[in-house]
Design a protein around this motif. Structure first.
Motif, PDB file in Angstrom:
ATOM      1  N   LEU A 154       9.706  11.255  -6.177  1.00 23.12           N
ATOM      2  CA  LEU A 154      10.709  10.303  -6.211  1.00 23.12           C
ATOM      3  C   LEU A 154      12.078  10.762  -5.489  1.00 23.12           C
ATOM      4  O   LEU A 154      12.841   9.902  -5.311  1.00 23.12           O
ATOM      5  CB  LEU A 154      10.856  10.109  -7.615  1.00 23.12           C
ATOM      6  CG  LEU A 154      10.065   8.810  -8.193  1.00 23.12           C
ATOM      7  CD1 LEU A 154      10.603   8.765  -9.925  1.00 23.12           C
ATOM      8  CD2 LEU A 154      10.534   7.576  -7.374  1.00 23.12           C
TER       9      LEU A 154
ATOM     10  N   ASN B 123       9.536   6.584   1.409  1.00 27.69           N
ATOM     11  CA  ASN B 123       9.842   5.283   1.122  1.00 27.69           C
ATOM     12  C   ASN B 123       8.575   5.049  -0.032  1.00 27.69           C
ATOM     13  O   ASN B 123       7.567   4.764   0.361  1.00 27.69           O
ATOM     14  CB  ASN B 123       9.843   4.344   1.939  1.00 27.69           C
ATOM     15  CG  ASN B 123      10.613   3.027   1.829  1.00 27.69           C
ATOM     16  OD1 ASN B 123      10.591   2.753   0.612  1.00 27.69           O
ATOM     17  ND2 ASN B 123      11.240   2.339   2.745  1.00 27.69           N
ATOM     18  N   LEU B 124       9.027   4.794  -1.333  1.00 21.40           N
ATOM     19  CA  LEU B 124       7.986   4.659  -2.364  1.00 21.40           C
ATOM     20  C   LEU B 124       8.001   3.410  -3.085  1.00 21.40           C
ATOM     21  O   LEU B 124       7.443   3.112  -3.868  1.00 21.40           O
ATOM     22  CB  LEU B 124       8.168   5.569  -3.346  1.00 21.40           C
ATOM     23  CG  LEU B 124       8.303   7.103  -3.089  1.00 21.40           C
ATOM     24  CD1 LEU B 124       8.335   8.007  -4.503  1.00 21.40           C
ATOM     25  CD2 LEU B 124       6.881   7.501  -2.410  1.00 21.40           C
ATOM     26  N   ASP B 125       8.593   2.218  -2.174  1.00 20.68           N
ATOM     27  CA  ASP B 125       8.776   1.095  -2.586  1.00 20.68           C
ATOM     28  C   ASP B 125       7.445   0.491  -2.894  1.00 20.68           C
ATOM     29  O   ASP B 125       6.584   0.339  -1.984  1.00 20.68           O
ATOM     30  CB  ASP B 125       9.453   0.305  -1.232  1.00 20.68           C
ATOM     31  CG  ASP B 125      10.969  -0.014  -1.562  1.00 20.68           C
ATOM     32  OD1 ASP B 125      11.499   0.674  -2.444  1.00 20.68           O
ATOM     33  OD2 ASP B 125      11.667  -0.448  -0.646  1.00 20.68           O
TER      34      ASP B 125
ATOM     35  N   ASP C  46      12.810   9.650  -2.293  1.00 30.80           N
ATOM     36  CA  ASP C  46      12.546   8.076  -1.909  1.00 30.80           C
ATOM     37  C   ASP C  46      13.855   7.510  -1.254  1.00 30.80           C
ATOM     38  O   ASP C  46      14.869   8.460  -1.358  1.00 30.80           O
ATOM     39  CB  ASP C  46      12.638   7.521  -3.542  1.00 30.80           C
ATOM     40  CG  ASP C  46      11.925   6.036  -3.318  1.00 30.80           C
ATOM     41  OD1 ASP C  46      11.491   5.565  -2.093  1.00 30.80           O
ATOM     42  OD2 ASP C  46      12.073   5.199  -4.200  1.00 30.80           O
TER      43      ASP C  46
ATOM     44  N   ARG D  50       4.940   9.751  -8.227  1.00 33.93           N
ATOM     45  CA  ARG D  50       5.497   9.047  -9.260  1.00 33.93           C
ATOM     46  C   ARG D  50       4.933   9.051 -10.555  1.00 33.93           C
ATOM     47  O   ARG D  50       4.090   8.307 -10.600  1.00 33.93           O
ATOM     48  CB  ARG D  50       5.944   7.665  -8.715  1.00 33.93           C
ATOM     49  CG  ARG D  50       6.871   6.758  -9.629  1.00 33.93           C
ATOM     50  CD  ARG D  50       6.686   5.417  -9.373  1.00 33.93           C
ATOM     51  NE  ARG D  50       8.127   5.313  -8.601  1.00 33.93           N
ATOM     52  CZ  ARG D  50       8.672   4.251  -8.004  1.00 33.93           C
ATOM     53  NH1 ARG D  50       7.756   2.933  -7.944  1.00 33.93           N
ATOM     54  NH2 ARG D  50       9.756   4.147  -7.381  1.00 33.93           N
TER      55      ARG D  50
END
Ligand code: ZN
Ligand code: ZN
Length: 257
Positions: A79, A88-90, A82, A53
């Motif tokens: 991204l 999952n890039l939370d 995601d 990201r």
């Protein structure tokens, strides 16, 4: 803005696009990275985690230099995957290294570098972003297993730490991996010979690709939403690898030598 512009391919990864931009503008990749990083006030824009990201500042700089839209820049990074498709890039912030460790912990997170299909690459020169995903094992277009490492330097492609871009570019697609104090690996990736994939592997790859693109998958007469299906594939693979790596496993299944 740079004088020559090229359209980004919707499947393309950001490093591939920036290399093509450097090539058409007759720039070295080193000069292009310098242009992306340098601020007039002497401070530097971070390119860390650019393929995961990119920072907002870096996205702005790429937009200014190439004329690409910000969403197209972000779509050429992880991204794109995601929201459980399949990553999952939370909570990840490219300016906070500790937050990277947290997302890697989810397991099966793409390592540095990439796999690739040399047949696709020789056809259009585009490095596809999906090749970075561990869940991608087969090229559905050519029915071959993705090649995981360079046959000359024995390292994963694009294993680069100092710059995300390869130092030399030409139509032979040189590997470019660093080799200690000598010149970077010059092996032409287009000469890699991929192995034909089994029918089962191709069927699985087609289903996984469809799920990543947002299609529901039918499993045992039921429909599974893409994030649920992709999580199940990961869980099942982890379980099988765990069982296969137990010392008594050799008695149960035929393992490759
Ligand atoms: Zn291919
Ligand atoms: Zn190499």
């Amino acid at each position: 803005m740079l004088p020559a512009r090229v359209a980004i391919d919707p499947r393309e990864s950001l490093d591939s696009y920036l290399e093509r931009i450097a090539l058409v503008n007759d720039l070295t990749t080193k000069s292009l990275v310098r242009m992306l990083k340098e601020n007039r006030d002497g401070s530097s824009v971070s390119t860390a985690f650019m393929l995961v990201r990119p920072s907002d500042e870096l996205v702005g700089r790429i937009v200014d230099l190439t004329g690409l839209g910000a969403s197209a820049v972000e779509n050429s990074t992880l991204l794109r995957y995601d929201g459980g498709a399949p990553l999952n890039l939370d909570g990840f912030d490219p300016l906070d290294r500790a937050s990277y460790r947290a997302i890697v912990c989810q397991g099966w997170f793409p390592q540095h570098g990439t796999q690739l299909c040399p047949l696709c690459l020789s056809h259009d020169g585009i490095w596809q972003l999906s090749w970075k995903l561990p869940v991608s094992t087969v090229c559905p277009d050519h029915g071959v297993y993705l090649v995981a490492e360079c046959s000359r330097c024995s390292r994963r492609f694009r294993t680069r730490h100092h710059s995300p871009l390869r130092p030399r570019l030409d139509e032979h697609q040189p590997c470019g991996n660093p080799l200690g104090f000598s010149a970077p690996c010059r092996h032409s990736i287009l000469r890699e010979k991929p192995t034909a994939a089994s029918e089962g592997a191709i069927r699985t790859a087609t289903r996984v690709t469809a799920a990543i693109q947002g299609e529901e998958t039918s499993v045992l007469d039921g429909a599974l939403a893409p994030p649920a299906y992709l999580a199940e594939v990961r869980n099942l693979t982890t379980l099988l690898l765990h069982l296969a790596s137990r010392s008594r496993a050799r008695g149960f299944v035929a393992l490759p030598v």
